[in-house]
Design a protein around this motif. Sequence first.
Motif, mmCIF file in Angstrom:
data_model
loop_
_atom_site.group_PDB
_atom_site.id
_atom_site.type_symbol
_atom_site.label_atom_id
_atom_site.label_comp_id
_atom_site.label_asym_id
_atom_site.label_seq_id
_atom_site.Cartn_x
_atom_site.Cartn_y
_atom_site.Cartn_z
ATOM 1 N N ASP A 1 66.020 -49.856 38.313
ATOM 2 C CA ASP A 1 65.987 -50.403 37.396
ATOM 3 C C ASP A 1 65.245 -51.179 37.448
ATOM 4 O O ASP A 1 64.468 -51.478 37.077
ATOM 5 C CB ASP A 1 67.333 -50.590 37.935
ATOM 6 C CG ASP A 1 67.754 -51.240 39.268
ATOM 7 O OD1 ASP A 1 67.242 -50.741 40.024
ATOM 8 O OD2 ASP A 1 68.673 -52.161 38.465
ATOM 9 N N ILE A 2 64.761 -51.839 38.700
ATOM 10 C CA ILE A 2 63.534 -52.928 38.725
ATOM 11 C C ILE A 2 62.533 -52.529 38.492
ATOM 12 O O ILE A 2 61.466 -53.200 37.642
ATOM 13 C CB ILE A 2 63.553 -53.299 40.216
ATOM 14 C CG1 ILE A 2 64.662 -53.826 40.537
ATOM 15 C CG2 ILE A 2 62.690 -54.259 40.262
ATOM 16 C CD1 ILE A 2 65.676 -55.555 40.182
ATOM 17 N N GLU B 1 70.358 -42.094 32.514
ATOM 18 C CA GLU B 1 70.938 -42.904 31.905
ATOM 19 C C GLU B 1 70.091 -44.363 31.677
ATOM 20 O O GLU B 1 70.528 -44.643 30.965
ATOM 21 C CB GLU B 1 72.510 -43.604 32.713
ATOM 22 C CG GLU B 1 73.075 -44.505 31.565
ATOM 23 C CD GLU B 1 74.990 -44.893 32.661
ATOM 24 O OE1 GLU B 1 75.139 -46.372 32.890
ATOM 25 O OE2 GLU B 1 75.299 -43.857 33.615
ATOM 26 N N LEU B 2 69.905 -45.074 32.530
ATOM 27 C CA LEU B 2 69.208 -45.564 32.747
ATOM 28 C C LEU B 2 67.890 -45.508 32.111
ATOM 29 O O LEU B 2 67.277 -47.202 31.463
ATOM 30 C CB LEU B 2 68.355 -46.257 34.352
ATOM 31 C CG LEU B 2 69.153 -46.552 35.301
ATOM 32 C CD1 LEU B 2 68.846 -46.749 36.728
ATOM 33 C CD2 LEU B 2 69.674 -48.259 35.101
ATOM 34 N N LEU C 1 51.546 -45.493 44.560
ATOM 35 C CA LEU C 1 53.211 -45.298 44.639
ATOM 36 C C LEU C 1 53.480 -46.750 44.750
ATOM 37 O O LEU C 1 53.316 -47.520 44.810
ATOM 38 C CB LEU C 1 53.423 -44.976 46.627
ATOM 39 C CG LEU C 1 54.911 -44.803 46.740
ATOM 40 C CD1 LEU C 1 55.281 -42.880 46.169
ATOM 41 C CD2 LEU C 1 55.192 -45.308 47.881
ATOM 42 N N VAL C 2 54.862 -46.897 44.156
ATOM 43 C CA VAL C 2 55.485 -47.847 43.745
ATOM 44 C C VAL C 2 57.334 -47.991 44.259
ATOM 45 O O VAL C 2 57.483 -46.311 43.836
ATOM 46 C CB VAL C 2 55.729 -47.982 41.993
ATOM 47 C CG1 VAL C 2 56.538 -49.916 42.684
ATOM 48 C CG2 VAL C 2 54.247 -48.233 41.627
ATOM 49 N N ALA C 3 57.307 -49.089 45.173
ATOM 50 C CA ALA C 3 58.408 -49.012 46.021
ATOM 51 C C ALA C 3 59.266 -50.049 46.603
ATOM 52 O O ALA C 3 59.331 -50.231 47.220
ATOM 53 C CB ALA C 3 58.853 -47.760 47.109
ATOM 54 N N PRO C 4 59.646 -50.736 45.117
ATOM 55 C CA PRO C 4 60.789 -51.714 45.076
ATOM 56 C C PRO C 4 62.264 -51.712 45.094
ATOM 57 O O PRO C 4 62.530 -52.329 44.931
ATOM 58 C CB PRO C 4 59.963 -52.162 43.322
ATOM 59 C CG PRO C 4 61.135 -50.364 43.070
ATOM 60 C CD PRO C 4 60.016 -49.509 43.394
ATOM 61 N N GLU D 1 67.388 -58.258 45.884
ATOM 62 C CA GLU D 1 66.685 -57.960 44.467
ATOM 63 C C GLU D 1 65.386 -58.710 44.480
ATOM 64 O O GLU D 1 64.383 -60.085 44.142
ATOM 65 C CB GLU D 1 67.350 -58.907 43.526
ATOM 66 C CG GLU D 1 67.286 -58.185 42.625
ATOM 67 C CD GLU D 1 68.253 -57.613 41.777
ATOM 68 O OE1 GLU D 1 68.127 -56.972 40.135
ATOM 69 O OE2 GLU D 1 68.556 -57.132 43.022
ATOM 70 N N PRO D 2 64.275 -57.098 44.066
ATOM 71 C CA PRO D 2 62.652 -57.357 44.007
ATOM 72 C C PRO D 2 62.623 -58.400 42.675
ATOM 73 O O PRO D 2 63.583 -57.797 41.658
ATOM 74 C CB PRO D 2 62.781 -56.154 43.862
ATOM 75 C CG PRO D 2 63.706 -55.587 44.469
ATOM 76 C CD PRO D 2 64.551 -56.186 44.356
ATOM 77 N N SER D 3 61.967 -59.310 43.160
ATOM 78 C CA SER D 3 61.392 -60.042 41.162
ATOM 79 C C SER D 3 60.392 -58.827 40.593
ATOM 80 O O SER D 3 59.354 -58.271 40.583
ATOM 81 C CB SER D 3 60.656 -60.700 41.420
ATOM 82 O OG SER D 3 60.061 -61.638 39.504
#
Length: 293
Positions: free
Chosen positions: A76-77, A108-109, A145-148, A208-210
């Motif tokens: 979601d982030i 859903e997201l 690659l993004v892994a928040p 909670e990542p920004s």
Amino acid sequence: PSTWVSDFNSYLQGITVMSSQVKKILIDNGVCLPIQVTSLGLDHINETKNNNDFHVNAKKFKILHISSCFPRKGIDILLRAFGDNFTKDDDISLIIKTFDNPHNKIDELLRDFRDEYPLYPDVILIKKELEDDEVKSLYLQSDVLVAPSRGEGFGLPIAEAMLFELPVITTNWGGQLDFCDHNNSWLVDYEFVSSNSHFNLDLSYWVEPSSTDLGKKILEVFHASKAEIKIKTTLAKESISNLKWSQVADFNLTFIKDILSKYINLPLRIGWVTTWNTRCGIASYSRHLIEYF
């Protein structure tokens, strides 16, 4: 969960774990056993041939995310940061490799974010099972690659991406920090918050990542030159070069032979707190029990 901690302490002699983060969490929650970090290996993907026939029909710049899409993975982030910084008019795609499961709310997201952002950028969702050669091809086709995540035990896709010199953006907290730092990856700011994972535990926290900082990091990589990217990805590949499954096995064997054997082979010592030499059931039970020990 406290029942896990109790069972571990009661029935195990030791635990090997994949990262320093997992070791710390076990200790913080009351596990009082010898614990050894043994890491994970990358041979499975490194020795796999590339599948040149597997191709994702995406735009020029490709962001890759591989995970279960559990809430812990921070999808979601990522979707928020993607919508805040790009539109469908930009030559960029977000490729999400995941699979259906009860805690995966990706459909859903995506629907919610597309309703919120009328010009929401391109997202390609892959749920089907992929072979190792197809996964390798997915890395090689992508640009970052993004892994928040809100918490990682290790972050295997992160290490795999580094192996193929793919730039990595990830949270500055979690098991991936055993091999990720500011020199070899782009680390995202965070704050601690109450966890709403499916474990549903009291007094449980994750990070909670920004989404704002994540957006900045994505833009930084998006606009970076090949030379700038190369500096970090070269260091990243070096940092995971020793991650082999044979080494993981050796670490486990050494832990058993050199550390656990010291505890397992010691004579049993028992401390006993009880009434004694009195007309008391507990004293009698204790006396008979000790005789038969």
